[in-house]
Design a protein around this motif. Structure first.
Motif, mmCIF file in Angstrom:
data_model
loop_
_atom_site.group_PDB
_atom_site.id
_atom_site.type_symbol
_atom_site.label_atom_id
_atom_site.label_comp_id
_atom_site.label_asym_id
_atom_site.label_seq_id
_atom_site.Cartn_x
_atom_site.Cartn_y
_atom_site.Cartn_z
ATOM 1 N N GLU A 137 0.845 -1.191 0.000
ATOM 2 C CA GLU A 137 0.000 0.000 0.000
ATOM 3 C C GLU A 137 0.883 1.245 0.000
ATOM 4 O OE1 GLU A 137 -3.594 1.910 -0.196
ATOM 5 O OE2 GLU A 137 -3.375 -0.264 0.021
ATOM 6 N N PRO A 138 0.669 2.177 -0.928
ATOM 7 C CA PRO A 138 1.496 3.394 -0.911
ATOM 8 C C PRO A 138 1.239 4.226 0.335
ATOM 9 C CG PRO A 138 -0.320 3.614 -2.462
ATOM 10 C CD PRO A 138 -0.323 2.189 -2.010
ATOM 11 N N VAL A 139 2.300 4.820 0.863
ATOM 12 C CA VAL A 139 2.158 5.714 2.005
ATOM 13 C C VAL A 139 1.404 6.973 1.577
ATOM 14 C CG1 VAL A 139 3.415 7.095 3.709
ATOM 15 C CG2 VAL A 139 4.268 4.825 3.061
ATOM 16 N N ALA A 140 1.713 7.459 0.390
ATOM 17 C CA ALA A 140 1.041 8.622 -0.188
ATOM 18 C C ALA A 140 1.327 8.628 -1.671
ATOM 19 C CB ALA A 140 1.530 9.919 0.462
ATOM 20 N N LEU A 141 0.443 9.222 -2.425
ATOM 21 C CA LEU A 141 0.648 9.357 -3.870
ATOM 22 C C LEU A 141 -0.055 10.615 -4.363
ATOM 23 C CD1 LEU A 141 -2.287 8.478 -5.214
ATOM 24 C CD2 LEU A 141 -1.396 6.179 -4.923
ATOM 25 N N VAL A 142 0.452 11.148 -5.468
ATOM 26 C CA VAL A 142 -0.170 12.338 -6.045
ATOM 27 C C VAL A 142 0.202 12.446 -7.518
ATOM 28 C CG1 VAL A 142 1.724 13.965 -5.563
ATOM 29 C CG2 VAL A 142 -0.624 14.801 -5.659
ATOM 30 N N TRP A 143 -0.762 12.844 -8.340
ATOM 31 C CA TRP A 143 -0.474 13.185 -9.722
ATOM 32 C C TRP A 143 0.112 14.591 -9.748
ATOM 33 C CZ3 TRP A 143 -0.506 9.772 -13.558
ATOM 34 C CH2 TRP A 143 -1.305 8.632 -13.455
ATOM 35 N N CYS A 144 1.117 14.793 -10.580
ATOM 36 C CA CYS A 144 1.761 16.107 -10.659
ATOM 37 C C CYS A 144 2.341 16.286 -12.054
ATOM 38 C CB CYS A 144 2.851 16.225 -9.600
ATOM 39 S SG CYS A 144 4.178 14.997 -9.785
ATOM 40 N N GLU A 145 2.935 17.458 -12.283
ATOM 41 C CA GLU A 145 3.568 17.762 -13.563
ATOM 42 C C GLU A 145 4.816 18.606 -13.320
ATOM 43 O OE1 GLU A 145 0.993 19.595 -16.423
ATOM 44 O OE2 GLU A 145 -0.789 18.529 -15.703
ATOM 45 N N ILE A 146 5.743 18.565 -14.266
ATOM 46 C CA ILE A 146 6.782 19.589 -14.316
ATOM 47 C C ILE A 146 6.065 20.841 -14.781
ATOM 48 C CG2 ILE A 146 8.925 20.350 -15.399
ATOM 49 C CD1 ILE A 146 9.319 18.055 -13.492
ATOM 50 N N HIS A 147 5.861 21.789 -13.884
ATOM 51 C CA HIS A 147 4.927 22.891 -14.141
ATOM 52 C C HIS A 147 5.548 24.068 -14.864
ATOM 53 C CE1 HIS A 147 7.077 23.881 -10.560
ATOM 54 N NE2 HIS A 147 6.476 25.030 -10.396
ATOM 55 N N LYS A 148 6.775 23.917 -15.320
ATOM 56 C CA LYS A 148 7.420 24.936 -16.138
ATOM 57 C C LYS A 148 8.082 24.245 -17.327
ATOM 58 C CE LYS A 148 8.534 27.828 -12.107
ATOM 59 N NZ LYS A 148 9.640 28.453 -11.328
ATOM 60 N N THR A 149 8.482 25.036 -18.303
ATOM 61 C CA THR A 149 9.143 24.468 -19.473
ATOM 62 C C THR A 149 10.522 23.944 -19.106
ATOM 63 O OG1 THR A 149 7.973 26.017 -20.915
ATOM 64 C CG2 THR A 149 9.934 24.950 -21.812
ATOM 65 N N ILE A 150 10.812 22.716 -19.512
ATOM 66 C CA ILE A 150 12.146 22.170 -19.276
ATOM 67 C C ILE A 150 13.141 22.968 -20.113
ATOM 68 C CG2 ILE A 150 13.642 20.158 -19.615
ATOM 69 C CD1 ILE A 150 11.260 18.377 -19.059
ATOM 70 N N PRO A 151 14.188 23.493 -19.506
ATOM 71 C CA PRO A 151 15.155 24.287 -20.276
ATOM 72 C C PRO A 151 15.868 23.427 -21.314
ATOM 73 C CG PRO A 151 15.974 23.841 -18.063
ATOM 74 C CD PRO A 151 14.546 23.391 -18.081
ATOM 75 N N THR A 152 16.386 24.074 -22.335
ATOM 76 C CA THR A 152 17.083 23.355 -23.399
ATOM 77 C C THR A 152 18.489 22.985 -22.945
ATOM 78 O OG1 THR A 152 15.849 24.597 -25.070
ATOM 79 C CG2 THR A 152 17.853 23.465 -25.787
ATOM 80 N N PRO A 153 18.835 21.696 -22.969
ATOM 81 C CA PRO A 153 20.178 21.291 -22.549
ATOM 82 C C PRO A 153 21.200 21.597 -23.635
ATOM 83 C CG PRO A 153 18.951 19.389 -23.331
ATOM 84 C CD PRO A 153 17.995 20.549 -23.360
ATOM 85 N N PRO A 154 22.477 21.601 -23.298
ATOM 86 C CA PRO A 154 23.509 21.750 -24.329
ATOM 87 C C PRO A 154 23.355 20.652 -25.383
ATOM 88 C CG PRO A 154 24.457 21.985 -22.137
ATOM 89 C CD PRO A 154 23.056 21.515 -21.942
ATOM 90 N N GLU A 155 23.674 20.975 -26.613
ATOM 91 C CA GLU A 155 23.467 20.047 -27.721
ATOM 92 C C GLU A 155 24.145 18.703 -27.484
ATOM 93 O OE1 GLU A 155 22.429 18.159 -31.157
ATOM 94 O OE2 GLU A 155 21.600 19.989 -30.275
ATOM 95 N N GLU A 156 25.385 18.742 -26.982
ATOM 96 C CA GLU A 156 26.103 17.477 -26.791
ATOM 97 C C GLU A 156 25.471 16.626 -25.694
ATOM 98 O OE1 GLU A 156 28.236 20.711 -24.396
ATOM 99 O OE2 GLU A 156 27.274 20.472 -26.362
ATOM 100 N N VAL A 157 24.898 17.290 -24.684
ATOM 101 C CA VAL A 157 24.223 16.558 -23.605
ATOM 102 C C VAL A 157 22.942 15.913 -24.129
ATOM 103 C CG1 VAL A 157 23.011 16.833 -21.401
ATOM 104 C CG2 VAL A 157 25.177 18.008 -21.777
ATOM 105 N N HIS A 158 22.185 16.666 -24.905
ATOM 106 C CA HIS A 158 20.940 16.152 -25.470
ATOM 107 C C HIS A 158 21.225 14.992 -26.424
ATOM 108 C CE1 HIS A 158 16.812 17.172 -27.447
ATOM 109 N NE2 HIS A 158 16.716 16.207 -26.560
ATOM 110 N N ARG A 159 22.254 15.122 -27.215
ATOM 111 C CA ARG A 159 22.622 14.065 -28.155
ATOM 112 C C ARG A 159 23.042 12.799 -27.419
ATOM 113 N NH1 ARG A 159 25.869 16.807 -30.889
ATOM 114 N NH2 ARG A 159 27.786 16.241 -29.819
ATOM 115 N N ALA A 160 23.825 12.942 -26.369
ATOM 116 C CA ALA A 160 24.283 11.781 -25.605
ATOM 117 C C ALA A 160 23.132 11.056 -24.920
ATOM 118 C CB ALA A 160 25.313 12.220 -24.564
ATOM 119 N N ALA A 161 22.065 11.797 -24.610
ATOM 120 C CA ALA A 161 20.899 11.204 -23.954
ATOM 121 C C ALA A 161 19.897 10.630 -24.955
ATOM 122 C CB ALA A 161 20.212 12.250 -23.074
#
Length: 215
Positions: A17-41
Motif C-alpha cells: 500500500e502506498p504511504v502517499a501518492l499524487v499526480w503532478c507535472e513539471i509545471h514549467k518548461t524544461i530548459p534546453t540542454p547543451p546540444e552534446e548533452v541532449h545528443r548523448a541522452a
C-alpha cells in the motif's frame, strides 16, 4: 481521492500500500540542454505531446481568428501608443535578464550530469503525457506514468514505474502551508541535485501527500 483503479494499480506495482501518492507535472518548461548533452541522452523530447484538438484549435485561430482581428484593426485604424511600446521593450529586457539569471528556469538545479538532470532528459520519453504519479512507499520513492497521450488521473490503471529511488538516495520536500492550488514540491537526490513539480491533482491526495512529507 483517486479512484480505486489508481490505488489498486499502485498497490500492484509497488507490492504494498502506498504511504502517499499524487499526480503532478513539471509545471514549467524544461530548459534546453547543451546540444552534446541532449545528443548523448538520445535526443529525447523535452516537451509534452498535445491532443489533436489542440492543433485543430491552433489552425482555426491562425487562419480564421487572426485574419478577422487584423481586418477589424485595419477598419478602426491604427492607434499610436509609444508609451506602451517603450514599456513593452523594457519588460522584454527585464524578462530576458531574469531568464539569464536562472537558465534552469526554476525546474531543477541546473546540472544535467546529475540525477535530476538525467531524469529530465528522459522525462517525456517515457510518455508524452505531462502527468506523473509520484508514489511514496515505506523504503522508496517512485515515479510512474501512463504511456498514453491522454489519461484520466482518477481512472488511470495502466501506469508503470519509470524511476525508483531508495530513501537514502531521494527524498521529497515541500514548504508547509502552501495553498493547494499553487503547491509545489521537490525531489531532492543524494548527489545534491533536485527537480520541482507542481499542478498537484486530486485535492485529497494532494493534501495527504503534503501532510505526509511535512509530518
Amino acid at each position: 481521492m483517486a479512484k480505486r483503479a489508481v490505488h489498486r494499480r499502485a498497490r500492484k506495482i509497488l507490492g504494498e500500500e502506498p504511504v502517499a501518492l499524487v499526480w503532478c507535472e513539471i509545471h514549467k518548461t524544461i530548459p534546453t540542454p547543451p546540444e552534446e548533452v541532449h545528443r548523448a541522452a538520445g535526443r529525447g523530447r523535452l516537451k509534452p505531446g498535445h491532443h489533436w484538438l489542440l492543433y485543430v484549435g491552433a489552425v482555426v485561430f491562425f487562419f480564421i481568428v487572426v485574419p478577422m482581428m487584423l481586418l477589424d484593426k485595419l477598419g478602426t485604424g491604427r492607434r499610436d501608443r509609444p508609451n506602451a511600446r517603450s514599456s513593452g521593450s523594457g519588460s522584454g529586457r527585464d524578462r530576458d535578464r531574469d531568464r539569464g539569471q536562472d537558465p534552469a528556469n526554476g525546474v531543477f538545479d541546473g546540472d544535467w550530469s546529475l540525477t535530476a538532470g538525467q531524469l529530465l532528459l528522459h522525462w517525456y520519453g517515457h510518455s508524452p503525457n505531462p502527468k506523473r504519479l509520484v508514489m511514496l512507499a515505506r523504503d522508496r520513492v517512485c515515479v510512474a506514468t501512463s504511456p498514453r497521450r491522454r489519461l484520466s488521473p482518477t481512472k488511470a490503471d495502466d501506469f508503470r514505474i519509470v524511476a525508483e529511488f531508495p530513501l537514502d538516495q531521494a527524498r521529497v520536500e515541500a514548504e508547509a502551508g502552501q495553498p493547494r492550488g499553487f503547491a509545489t514540491f521537490r525531489l531532492r537526490f543524494a548527489d545534491g541535485s533536485w527537480l520541482e513539480a507542481g499542478r498537484l491533482g486530486e485535492p485529497e491526495d494532494a493534501d495527504h501527500f503534503l501532510r505526509t512529507i511535512n509530518g
